[in-house]
Every structure is written in structure tokens, then in C-alpha cells.
Scaffold this active site. Structure first.
Site, mmCIF file in Angstrom:
data_model
loop_
_atom_site.group_PDB
_atom_site.id
_atom_site.type_symbol
_atom_site.label_atom_id
_atom_site.label_comp_id
_atom_site.label_asym_id
_atom_site.label_seq_id
_atom_site.Cartn_x
_atom_site.Cartn_y
_atom_site.Cartn_z
ATOM 1 N N GLY A 76 0.717 -1.154 -0.019
ATOM 2 C CA GLY A 76 -0.076 0.048 -0.025
ATOM 3 C C GLY A 76 0.905 1.224 0.003
ATOM 4 O O GLY A 76 0.635 2.306 -0.817
ATOM 5 N N THR A 77 2.148 1.222 0.839
ATOM 6 C CA THR A 77 2.816 2.505 0.741
ATOM 7 C C THR A 77 3.456 2.594 -0.613
ATOM 8 O O THR A 77 3.346 3.982 -0.937
ATOM 9 C CB THR A 77 4.081 2.019 1.980
ATOM 10 O OG1 THR A 77 3.402 1.720 2.918
ATOM 11 C CG2 THR A 77 5.003 3.145 1.920
ATOM 12 N N ASN A 158 -7.501 4.079 9.264
ATOM 13 C CA ASN A 158 -7.150 2.583 9.957
ATOM 14 C C ASN A 158 -7.489 2.571 11.374
ATOM 15 O O ASN A 158 -7.175 1.491 11.985
ATOM 16 C CB ASN A 158 -5.609 2.499 9.703
ATOM 17 C CG ASN A 158 -4.627 3.799 9.691
ATOM 18 O OD1 ASN A 158 -4.890 4.662 9.169
ATOM 19 N ND2 ASN A 158 -3.660 3.662 10.371
ATOM 20 N N GLN A 186 -7.960 0.205 3.893
ATOM 21 C CA GLN A 186 -8.555 -0.356 5.022
ATOM 22 C C GLN A 186 -10.161 -0.602 4.554
ATOM 23 O O GLN A 186 -10.894 -1.457 5.128
ATOM 24 C CB GLN A 186 -8.626 0.446 6.258
ATOM 25 C CG GLN A 186 -7.437 0.731 6.973
ATOM 26 C CD GLN A 186 -6.851 -0.812 7.478
ATOM 27 O OE1 GLN A 186 -7.615 -1.702 7.604
ATOM 28 N NE2 GLN A 186 -5.761 -0.649 8.000
ATOM 29 N N GLY A 207 -2.561 -6.106 0.111
ATOM 30 C CA GLY A 207 -3.108 -7.505 0.072
ATOM 31 C C GLY A 207 -3.302 -8.136 1.484
ATOM 32 O O GLY A 207 -4.085 -8.579 1.678
ATOM 33 N N HIS A 208 -2.210 -7.653 2.375
ATOM 34 C CA HIS A 208 -2.176 -8.277 3.619
ATOM 35 C C HIS A 208 -3.354 -7.721 4.611
ATOM 36 O O HIS A 208 -3.448 -8.148 5.606
ATOM 37 C CB HIS A 208 -0.963 -8.053 4.313
ATOM 38 C CG HIS A 208 -0.335 -6.639 4.849
ATOM 39 N ND1 HIS A 208 -0.427 -6.470 6.278
ATOM 40 C CD2 HIS A 208 0.006 -5.773 4.197
ATOM 41 C CE1 HIS A 208 -0.044 -5.112 6.292
ATOM 42 N NE2 HIS A 208 0.284 -4.742 5.157
ATOM 43 N N THR A 244 10.225 -7.949 -12.023
ATOM 44 C CA THR A 244 9.438 -9.259 -12.049
ATOM 45 C C THR A 244 8.263 -9.437 -11.076
ATOM 46 O O THR A 244 8.578 -9.154 -10.139
ATOM 47 C CB THR A 244 10.687 -10.607 -12.183
ATOM 48 O OG1 THR A 244 11.637 -10.311 -13.210
ATOM 49 C CG2 THR A 244 9.835 -11.704 -12.332
ATOM 50 N N CYS A 332 3.743 5.354 23.333
ATOM 51 C CA CYS A 332 4.763 5.462 24.565
ATOM 52 C C CYS A 332 5.972 4.721 24.301
ATOM 53 O O CYS A 332 7.025 5.057 24.730
ATOM 54 C CB CYS A 332 4.050 5.281 25.648
ATOM 55 S SG CYS A 332 2.637 6.281 26.099
HETATM 56 N N1 PLP Z 1 -2.637 3.016 4.246
HETATM 57 C C1 PLP Z 1 -3.453 2.612 5.282
HETATM 58 C C2 PLP Z 1 -4.882 3.313 5.681
HETATM 59 C C3 PLP Z 1 -2.793 1.598 6.140
HETATM 60 O O1 PLP Z 1 -3.884 1.170 7.080
HETATM 61 C C4 PLP Z 1 -1.589 0.870 5.906
HETATM 62 C C5 PLP Z 1 -1.310 -0.255 6.596
HETATM 63 O O2 PLP Z 1 -1.414 -0.368 7.893
HETATM 64 C C6 PLP Z 1 -0.857 1.320 4.612
HETATM 65 C C7 PLP Z 1 -1.539 2.480 3.947
HETATM 66 C C8 PLP Z 1 0.235 0.685 4.377
HETATM 67 O O3 PLP Z 1 0.043 -0.496 3.753
HETATM 68 P P1 PLP Z 1 1.269 -1.314 3.562
HETATM 69 O O4 PLP Z 1 1.729 -2.065 4.802
HETATM 70 O O5 PLP Z 1 0.825 -2.596 2.390
HETATM 71 O O6 PLP Z 1 2.595 -0.555 3.013
#
Ligand code: PLP
Length: 394
Positions: A76-77, A158, A186, A207-208, A244, A332
Site C-alpha cells: 500500500g505504501t 485505519n 482499509q 493484500g495483507h 519481475t 509511548c
Molecule cells: N494505508 C493505510 C490506511 C494502512 O492502514 C496501511 C497499513 O497499515 C497502509 C496504508 C500501508 O500499507 P502497507 O503495509 O501495505 O504498505
């Protein structure tokens, strides 16, 4: 000693999910037998390419998109970075980006550091949220300018699960000629999405978060949207993302998307009912417990509860002794006493933000698990409050 999945009550699905058995079954042949490179000329590799095409179709079907609009990434990042950096490079004459104060670090930290990544100064509007985590649409409308290169707003938060009206926001952006990206990491699999009927230009998923493996993501890129790749290299993904393909994970993600479409109804009925039972149970049995986030404009699986005058980390440690997995909204452990930027943006008082716990369920949770957590939480909080100097006289 390792703690095995059957021993834990896993309520941390917004952090990551278990791989669905059906997903693993679909992946296995591509980790063992069918190891050919999908770009190869031979049939052995070519058949892998066909399996990728099928997965691309399954993902497109869940999103209401065309397969050609699906670009595979590593997470996602990466999808978030690709969308935002692509848009700002496509419009070098523009120097303004709109986002919110409650984005995931994948968007927040990129927007905070755009100058480092691009060598150019950007003006970033971070839209505030109300106490229930919702956005002020008037403020959004007013912030769009001729200099805005892209709007990036998450579909679902999230930490709290609060949903933003991204379809309406994308339409408003389009009317101003501005590209719109949504981080839907999410939301995908939990809320119905039909991108053909929206003005969303980019959408990120991972995916995860939907019972596929870690290390695979997707960026949806609407046909015709200006696009500059983040990763250059081979001709994979029609030159939109070199490298790839992560074949087995792509196959797994395709299966996970088909499964998510089948299970969406259950997610929105049975899982929602379990979440509501957990939330209402906690709010009614634990004194000074508060829900963070809008009561209904929210994902069906997420409950974010603050237990005032206790530390989130201390609660998690006690839950951990019972093998209950959840997350806290404070930070914390990192040495900072700052609570989460999301809860701060919502104006959650310091004493409540520090004691916030996020429970995030999935289709694998049961009513027995919810009952177990409800039976144990009041005791944990009472014990911790007995030790808290802030709790006296409350
Ligand atoms: N965006 C949101 C809203 C998320 O909750 C997360 C992961 O917690 C991400 C992006 C990042 O996804 P990834 O871990 O696949 O990079």
C-alpha cells in the site's frame, strides 16, 4: 516459545490479516510447480502470465474497474507514493497538495517531506476533522485552487474506521480539474466500491489487509490519467512498474479479492454485529470508556475505545497475557508521550487518547471470542486504574 494462531484471540486485523486457506491453496502451485517468468516466450512461463491476467480481472471486478487499470506494486505504501509523486511530477507548474490530518504515515510522511523527495517547495493543506473524525466538506471545497496538483484522502481510517465521502470529494476535485487519489487500504473488501461510477483517478490497496500475503499491493490508475512510474526498469505492467512480478502473491491477491466479494455481506452483517456487541459491552461495563469515531459512518469491523486514566500499552500488555491481540493509539513505546495524530486531530482529551485501544475484527472472529474479551476487560481496567495516580477521586 512461539504463540500459535489457535491460541490467540486475534482482533488486530487492521494491522494485518491471516492468509485465507483458499488464498494459500491458490498460491501454492505458483511457488512450487509453475515458476516460469510470466514475460517468457515459452508456454511454461506464458501460462503464468495467463494466471496473472485472471488475478488482474478478479481484482478489477472487486473494484468495478478494467483490468488494464490495475498496476501491481509491493504494498500500500508504494501505491500511495506512486500516485502522489506521479501527480505532482505530471503537473510541475502546480505546487499545492490537499490531504487530511488523519492519514496513515504512508501518505502523511510523504506529504510532510515532499520537498526532500522532489527538491521543490509544496504547500500542503491538511484538512482538519471534527470530534467524531468526519471532514468539513465546505472547508475542502474552499481549499481547492488552480495550483492544486492532487487531493489524497483515505477512504477509511485505519485507527477509527471512520469513512470519508471520497466519491463526492473526487467529483468535486474533477469539477476543478484536479486529480484525486484515495488510500483505500482499509476499505477494500469491507465497503462496496465501483470505480467506474466515481471520479477517483488513483486508488491504493494492500493484500495483507484482506487475507492475501504481505508484500503485494495494487495501484488503480484510471485510464487516461497522466502517469509517471515510481519504479523504472523492465516492461512489466506495461512499463508502469518495473520488476519481475511477485507471481504467487498476485495470484493470492486475485483469489482474496474474489473471496472478499463473496464475504462482503457477512462482513457487513455478522462481523458488524460482533463489533457492535464488543463495543456496546465495553462501553456499558467499563466506567469512563468512550468510543472514538462516528457511530455509523465507519467500517463494520473497527472499534476504537478509550479507557480514561490508563495507558494503552499497559492495557495491551495485560491483554497479551491472555493472548488477546489488539493495538493502542498511543506511541509511548517509541519513547514519546504523544498519543496518535488521528486522535489528537479529533481533539480527544489527553487522558482518553492515551488509553485508547483499537479492536479490529475479521470474518474469522467468533461470538465466543467477543464474550471472552468482554468478560476480561473490566477487570484489566479496574486493576490498572487502581495503580493510576490520575484515577483517584474520579
Ligand atoms: N494505508 C493505510 C490506511 C494502512 O492502514 C496501511 C497499513 O497499515 C497502509 C496504508 C500501508 O500499507 P502497507 O503495509 O501495505 O504498505
Amino acid at each position: 516459545m512461539a504463540v500459535l494462531p489457535e491460541q490467540v484471540i486475534y482482533m488486530d486485523n487492521n494491522a494485518t490479516t491471516r492468509i485465507a486457506p483458499e488464498v494459500l491453496d491458490a498460491m501454492m502451485p505458483y511457488l512450487t510447480q509453475f515458476y516460469g517468468n510470466p514475460s517468457s516466450m515459452h508456454t511454461f512461463g506464458g501460462q503464468v502470465g495467463q494466471a496473472i491476467s485472471q488475478a488482474r480481472q478478479q481484482i478489477a471486478d472487486l473494484l468495478g474497474a478494467d483490468p488494464g487499470e490495475i498496476v501491481f506494486t509491493s504494498c500500500g505504501t508504494e501505491s500511495d507514493s506512486t500516485a502522489i509523486l506521479s501527480a505532482i511530477q505530471s503537473f510541475p507548474e502546480k505546487n499545492h497538495v490537499i490531504t487530511t490530518r488523519v492519514e496513515h504515515p504512508a501518505v502523511k510522511n510523504l506529504c510532510d517531506n515532499l520537498e526532500i523527495f522532489t527538491g521543490r517547495k509544496y504547500h500542503v493543506t491538511r484538512l482538519p476533522v471534527a470530534a467524531d473524525g468526519t471532514l468539513d466538506m465546505q472547508r475542502y471545497r474552499e481549499s481547492l485552487t488552480d495550483d492544486t496538483a492532487i487531493v489524497s484522502v483515505m477512504w477509511a481510517n485505519n485507527e477509527t474506521g471512520v469513512l470519508f465521502p471520497v466519491e463526492e470529494m473526487a467529483q468535486i476535485a474533477r469539477e476543478r480539474g484536479v486529480l484525486f487519489h484515495t488510500d483505500a487500504v482499509q476499505a477494500v473488501g469491507k465497503v462496496p466500491i465501483n470505480l467506474r461510477e466515481t471520479a477517483i483517478d488513483f486508488l491504493s490497496l494492500s493484500g495483507h489487509k484482506l487475507h492475501a500475503p504481505k508484500g503485494i499491493g495494487v495501484l488503480y490508475v484510471r485510464k487516461g490519467t497522466p502517469y509517471i512510474p515510481f519504479m523504472n526498469g523492465g516492461h512489466q505492467e506495461h512499463g508502469r512498474r518495473g520488476g519481475t512480478e511477485n507471481v504467487a502473491s498476485i495470484i493470492g491477491l486475485g483469489r482474496a479479492c474474489a473471496l472478499a466479494a463473496e464475504k462482503m455481506e457477512e462482513e457487513n452483517t455478522r462481523v458488524r454485529a460482533l463489533r457492535d456487541k464488543l463495543e456496546q459491552g465495553l462501553l456499558s461495563t467499563v466506567p469512563k470508556a468512550l468510543r472514538n469515531g462516528h457511530p455509523t459512518q465507519r467500517l463494520p469491523n473497527t472499534a476504537n475505545i478509550s479507557f480514561e486514566y490508563v495507558e494503552g500499552e499497559a492495557i495491551l500488555l495485560h491483554m497479551n497475557q491472555l493472548n488477546i491481540c489488539a493495538s493502542s493509539g498511543s506511541a509511548c513505546t517509541s519513547g514519546s508521550l504523544e498519543p496518535s495524530h488521528v486522535l489528537r486531530a479529533m481533539g480527544v482529551p489527553f487522558t482518553a487518547a492515551h488509553g485508547s485501544i483499537r479492536f479490529s475484527l475479521s470474518i474469522y472472529n467468533t461470538e465466543e471470542e467477543v464474550d471472552f474479551v468482554l468478560a476480561r476487560m473490566p477487570d484489566i481496567i479496574t486493576k490498572l486504574r487502581a495503580l493510576s495516580p490520575f484515577w483517584e477521586d474520579k
